[in-house]
Scaffold this motif. Structure first.
Motif, PDB file in Angstrom:
ATOM      1  N   LEU A  88     -53.469  18.400 -56.822  1.00 56.32           N
ATOM      2  CA  LEU A  88     -53.301  19.341 -57.927  1.00 56.32           C
ATOM      3  C   LEU A  88     -51.854  19.801 -58.059  1.00 56.32           C
ATOM      4  O   LEU A  88     -51.467  20.336 -59.089  1.00 56.32           O
ATOM      5  N   LYS A  89     -51.044  19.575 -57.026  1.00 54.77           N
ATOM      6  CA  LYS A  89     -49.631  19.947 -57.073  1.00 54.77           C
ATOM      7  C   LYS A  89     -48.775  18.856 -57.711  1.00 54.77           C
ATOM      8  O   LYS A  89     -47.940  19.131 -58.556  1.00 54.77           O
ATOM      9  N   THR A  90     -48.977  17.605 -57.296  1.00 53.69           N
ATOM     10  CA  THR A  90     -48.080  16.519 -57.716  1.00 53.69           C
ATOM     11  C   THR A  90     -48.724  15.523 -58.674  1.00 53.69           C
ATOM     12  O   THR A  90     -48.021  14.757 -59.313  1.00 53.69           O
ATOM     13  N   GLY A  91     -50.052  15.474 -58.720  1.00 47.39           N
ATOM     14  CA  GLY A  91     -50.751  14.497 -59.547  1.00 47.39           C
ATOM     15  C   GLY A  91     -50.956  13.159 -58.861  1.00 47.39           C
ATOM     16  O   GLY A  91     -51.628  12.278 -59.393  1.00 47.39           O
ATOM     17  N   GLU A  92     -50.399  12.993 -57.670  1.00 51.72           N
ATOM     18  CA  GLU A  92     -50.528  11.739 -56.917  1.00 51.72           C
ATOM     19  C   GLU A  92     -51.992  11.494 -56.556  1.00 51.72           C
ATOM     20  O   GLU A  92     -52.719  12.414 -56.171  1.00 51.72           O
ATOM     21  N   CYS A  93     -52.431  10.240 -56.687  1.00 49.78           N
ATOM     22  CA  CYS A  93     -53.775   9.868 -56.256  1.00 49.78           C
ATOM     23  C   CYS A  93     -53.748   9.743 -54.734  1.00 49.78           C
ATOM     24  O   CYS A  93     -52.949   8.999 -54.171  1.00 49.78           O
ATOM     25  N   LEU A  94     -54.628  10.472 -54.074  1.00 50.27           N
ATOM     26  CA  LEU A  94     -54.614  10.545 -52.613  1.00 50.27           C
ATOM     27  C   LEU A  94     -55.422   9.450 -51.948  1.00 50.27           C
ATOM     28  O   LEU A  94     -55.344   9.277 -50.731  1.00 50.27           O
ATOM     29  N   ASN A  95     -56.214   8.713 -52.723  1.00 48.43           N
ATOM     30  CA  ASN A  95     -57.001   7.638 -52.123  1.00 48.43           C
ATOM     31  C   ASN A  95     -56.846   6.297 -52.845  1.00 48.43           C
ATOM     32  O   ASN A  95     -57.624   5.387 -52.619  1.00 48.43           O
ATOM     33  N   ASP A  96     -55.821   6.186 -53.693  1.00 47.63           N
ATOM     34  CA  ASP A  96     -55.519   4.915 -54.353  1.00 47.63           C
ATOM     35  C   ASP A  96     -54.152   5.047 -55.021  1.00 47.63           C
ATOM     36  O   ASP A  96     -54.032   5.665 -56.075  1.00 47.63           O
ATOM     37  N   GLU A  97     -53.135   4.485 -54.413  1.00 54.53           N
ATOM     38  CA  GLU A  97     -51.773   4.707 -54.909  1.00 54.53           C
ATOM     39  C   GLU A  97     -51.505   4.119 -56.284  1.00 54.53           C
ATOM     40  O   GLU A  97     -50.454   4.341 -56.862  1.00 54.53           O
ATOM     41  N   GLY A  98     -52.469   3.432 -56.866  1.00 56.65           N
ATOM     42  CA  GLY A  98     -52.275   2.835 -58.175  1.00 56.65           C
ATOM     43  C   GLY A  98     -52.460   3.794 -59.336  1.00 56.65           C
ATOM     44  O   GLY A  98     -52.294   3.404 -60.487  1.00 56.65           O
ATOM     45  N   TYR A  99     -52.790   5.060 -59.052  1.00 54.59           N
ATOM     46  CA  TYR A  99     -53.074   6.017 -60.130  1.00 54.59           C
ATOM     47  C   TYR A  99     -52.272   7.292 -59.943  1.00 54.59           C
ATOM     48  O   TYR A  99     -51.897   7.657 -58.838  1.00 54.59           O
ATOM     49  N   GLN A 100     -52.049   7.990 -61.071  1.00 48.58           N
ATOM     50  CA  GLN A 100     -51.291   9.244 -61.093  1.00 48.58           C
ATOM     51  C   GLN A 100     -51.773  10.051 -62.293  1.00 48.58           C
ATOM     52  O   GLN A 100     -52.103   9.471 -63.335  1.00 48.58           O
TER      53      GLN A 100
END
Length: 117
Positions: A88-100
């Motif tokens: 919720l801070k960065t938008g980074e997908c924490l379980n699949d680096e292919g998404y944001q």
């Protein structure tokens, strides 16, 4: 609620909704400038977050209905359909680096939630 804008700093702050429109430890969706924004009232942490409502995994407008929690100290939301988990801070997908996802600054003043665009 009529969208009102406050121009301060580098953001235009748009009034999204009254605080009581977003459930405690949950989310809600608002439409601001034609874009669906997910708002999260993370009561357990005493924090608010705003992201796009669209989960990029299947392009579904669903994140506001996702489950919020923490991974260590990182606040996160899990898409209710396929469980892609985003910071919720960065938008980074924490379980699949292919998404944001996109995150937005958020503030609460006088019982109103504002999103910075």
């Amino acid at each position: 609620m009529e969208v009102t804008a406050i121009h301060k700093d580098k953001y235009t702050w748009l009034a999204a909704c009254p605080v009581n429109s977003v459930p405690e430890d949950g989310g809600a969706c608002v439409l601001l400038n034609g874009q669906q924004i997910a708002l999260f009232n993370f009561t357990r942490r005493g924090e608010w977050y705003a992201t796009t409502n669209e989960c990029p995994h299947r392009q579904q407008m669903a994140l506001s209905r996702g489950m919020i929690g923490s991974l260590g100290n990182e606040p996160k939301v899990a898409c209710p359909f396929h469980k892609k988990t985003f910071s919720l801070k960065t938008g980074e997908c924490l379980n699949d680096e292919g998404y944001q996802i996109t995150t937005f600054p958020i503030k609460v003043e006088d019982g109103v939630v504002y999103v910075g665009v």
